[in-house]
Motif scaffolding. Structure first.
Motif, PDB file in Angstrom:
ATOM      1  N   GLN A 195       0.825  -1.202   0.000  1.00  0.00           N
ATOM      2  CA  GLN A 195       0.000   0.000   0.000  1.00  0.00           C
ATOM      3  C   GLN A 195       0.864   1.259   0.000  1.00  0.00           C
ATOM      4  O   GLN A 195       0.605   2.213  -0.739  1.00  0.00           O
ATOM      5  N   ALA A 196       1.908   1.249   0.834  1.00  0.00           N
ATOM      6  CA  ALA A 196       2.773   2.424   0.944  1.00  0.00           C
ATOM      7  C   ALA A 196       3.515   2.694  -0.361  1.00  0.00           C
ATOM      8  O   ALA A 196       3.628   3.842  -0.803  1.00  0.00           O
ATOM      9  N   ALA A 197       4.027   1.642  -0.996  1.00  0.00           N
ATOM     10  CA  ALA A 197       4.812   1.804  -2.219  1.00  0.00           C
ATOM     11  C   ALA A 197       3.972   2.361  -3.360  1.00  0.00           C
ATOM     12  O   ALA A 197       4.481   3.086  -4.226  1.00  0.00           O
ATOM     13  N   LEU A 198       2.680   2.052  -3.360  1.00  0.00           N
ATOM     14  CA  LEU A 198       1.803   2.550  -4.418  1.00  0.00           C
ATOM     15  C   LEU A 198       1.132   3.868  -4.044  1.00  0.00           C
ATOM     16  O   LEU A 198       0.221   4.326  -4.733  1.00  0.00           O
ATOM     17  N   GLY A 199       1.581   4.469  -2.944  1.00  0.00           N
ATOM     18  CA  GLY A 199       1.047   5.765  -2.554  1.00  0.00           C
ATOM     19  C   GLY A 199      -0.340   5.718  -1.960  1.00  0.00           C
ATOM     20  O   GLY A 199      -1.037   6.743  -1.886  1.00  0.00           O
ATOM     21  N   LYS A 200      -0.753   4.548  -1.505  1.00  0.00           N
ATOM     22  CA  LYS A 200      -2.071   4.405  -0.897  1.00  0.00           C
ATOM     23  C   LYS A 200      -1.956   4.555   0.623  1.00  0.00           C
ATOM     24  O   LYS A 200      -0.906   4.265   1.202  1.00  0.00           O
ATOM     25  N   PRO A 201      -3.029   4.965   1.279  1.00  0.00           N
ATOM     26  CA  PRO A 201      -3.005   4.977   2.740  1.00  0.00           C
ATOM     27  C   PRO A 201      -2.911   3.541   3.266  1.00  0.00           C
ATOM     28  O   PRO A 201      -3.490   2.621   2.683  1.00  0.00           O
ATOM     29  N   ILE A 202      -2.178   3.357   4.331  1.00  0.00           N
ATOM     30  CA  ILE A 202      -2.143   2.053   4.983  1.00  0.00           C
ATOM     31  C   ILE A 202      -3.413   1.905   5.803  1.00  0.00           C
ATOM     32  O   ILE A 202      -3.718   2.749   6.649  1.00  0.00           O
ATOM     33  N   THR A 203      -4.166   0.869   5.529  1.00  0.00           N
ATOM     34  CA  THR A 203      -5.404   0.635   6.279  1.00  0.00           C
ATOM     35  C   THR A 203      -5.105  -0.247   7.488  1.00  0.00           C
ATOM     36  O   THR A 203      -4.586  -1.347   7.369  1.00  0.00           O
ATOM     37  N   VAL A 204      -5.429   0.288   8.655  1.00  0.00           N
ATOM     38  CA  VAL A 204      -5.150  -0.402   9.920  1.00  0.00           C
ATOM     39  C   VAL A 204      -6.438  -0.518  10.708  1.00  0.00           C
ATOM     40  O   VAL A 204      -7.183   0.461  10.858  1.00  0.00           O
ATOM     41  N   TRP A 205      -6.729  -1.702  11.213  1.00  0.00           N
ATOM     42  CA  TRP A 205      -7.887  -1.869  12.076  1.00  0.00           C
ATOM     43  C   TRP A 205      -7.680  -1.063  13.349  1.00  0.00           C
ATOM     44  O   TRP A 205      -6.617  -1.114  13.980  1.00  0.00           O
TER      45      TRP A 205
END
Length: 311
Positions: A195-205
């Motif tokens: 997620q980080a490498a593609l510039g997306k937010p990291i989704t965390v529960w």
């Protein structure tokens, strides 16, 4: 030496089959995989100086007798491993995982083969801060259908050790991180790196941000499997195999060192819980095994796979 690896093309298996010829010279490596995940790439560029045989087959429906004859060891990795999705198909997960272990166990008994069953530290579900292999039943409280099935697989193997003289070793692996030809991105560290490498937010529960959970470097996993063979750890014992325990916050903080503008998005999830615990791996260390992996290197290597993406 003849070593059979089930789930040979998966995240762990694809690295294991490349390392086994280095660790055990003149060995014959038998690869079994159903190719349901279509990871053909795991078969590419295998070491040319090693002896491999690959079988594209289903453990539950194909005849295995000829393959298992004269084998010395089986490393049983084949499984449906996505704990989160197991809530959507619990019957399929139990049928596939438990029944395949029944088949493998029976083959090992019939042919006097030593078995390494790869289980999971997700079988723990405790309010205690620390937990080890000698914990009470109250600390074995699986939080997903996948983990429940792993506990049943362990019980099956333990019974076979006692009643059928099966020679087996049960490894409870922490959550795998690190790269391999058959790498997957459904577990925490690798998913966050993707997620980080593609510039997306990291989704965390939301419930998981500061929970401590056990993680395992893939190279430590490979070395632990080889260690069981070298030390003949086949008395039916259970061993935790854990590089270290980390919180999600510590993992995302490490990713931020590379992805400076990393965003974290907290999400609700009904499948998670408030449990936080650290898994102790002293039992295997007391036999002389040493863990050498690190979350820092694992994250760096995984992010490096995406080096040309989004700068």
């Amino acid at each position: 030496m003849k070593i059979i690896v089930t789930g040979a093309l998966g995240h762990i298996g694809s690295m294991l089959i490349r390392k086994l010829p280095e660790l055990f010279q003149d060995s014959e490596i038998i690869l079994i995989d159903s190719l349901k995940t279509q990871r053909y790439v795991s078969l590419f560029d295998l070491p040319a100086n090693a002896s491999y045989k690959f079988y594209d087959l289903d453990l539950l429906h194909d005849n295995l007798n000829n393959i298992f004859q004269s084998a010395d060891y089986v490393v049983h990795l084949a499984a449906l491993t996505d704990a989160a999705s197991s809530f959507n198909n619990p019957d399929e997960v139990e049928s596939a995982n438990l029944n395949s272990t029944k088949v493998i166990t029976q083959q090992c008994i019939e042919h006097s083969i030593k078995l390494i069953l790869v289980s999971s530290t997700s079988v723990y579900g405790t309010q205690k801060e620390l937990v080890d292999e000698d914990c009470g039943l109250e600390d074995l409280n699986p939080q997903s259908p996948y983990a429940e099935t792993k506990l049943k697989e362990e019980a099956l193997v333990k019974t076979s050790v006692k009643e059928d003289k099966l020679k087996a070793c049960i490894y409870r692996f922490g959550t795998i991180f690190g790269i391999s030809p058959g790498i997957r991105f459904h577990t925490a560290v690798n998913k966050f790196c993707y997620q980080a490498a593609l510039g997306k937010p990291i989704t965390v529960w939301k419930t998981a941000l500061d929970q401590n959970r056990p993680y395992l470097d893939i190279n430590d996993a490979i070395n632990a499997i080889a260690f069981a063979i070298k030390k003949d750890l086949f008395a039916g014992e259970i061993y935790n195999i854990v590089t270290s325990n980390y919180s999600v916050r510590s993992i995302t903080d490490e990713i931020k060192k590379t992805i400076l503008d990393l965003e974290i998005e907290l999400v609700e999830s009904e499948i998670m819980n408030q449990l936080s615990y650290n898994v102790i791996a002293e039992k295997i260390q007391n036999h002389g095994f040493q863990f050498s992996g690190s979350i820092e290197r694992g994250i760096s290597d995984t992010l490096g796979l995406f080096g040309a993406i989004n700068n």
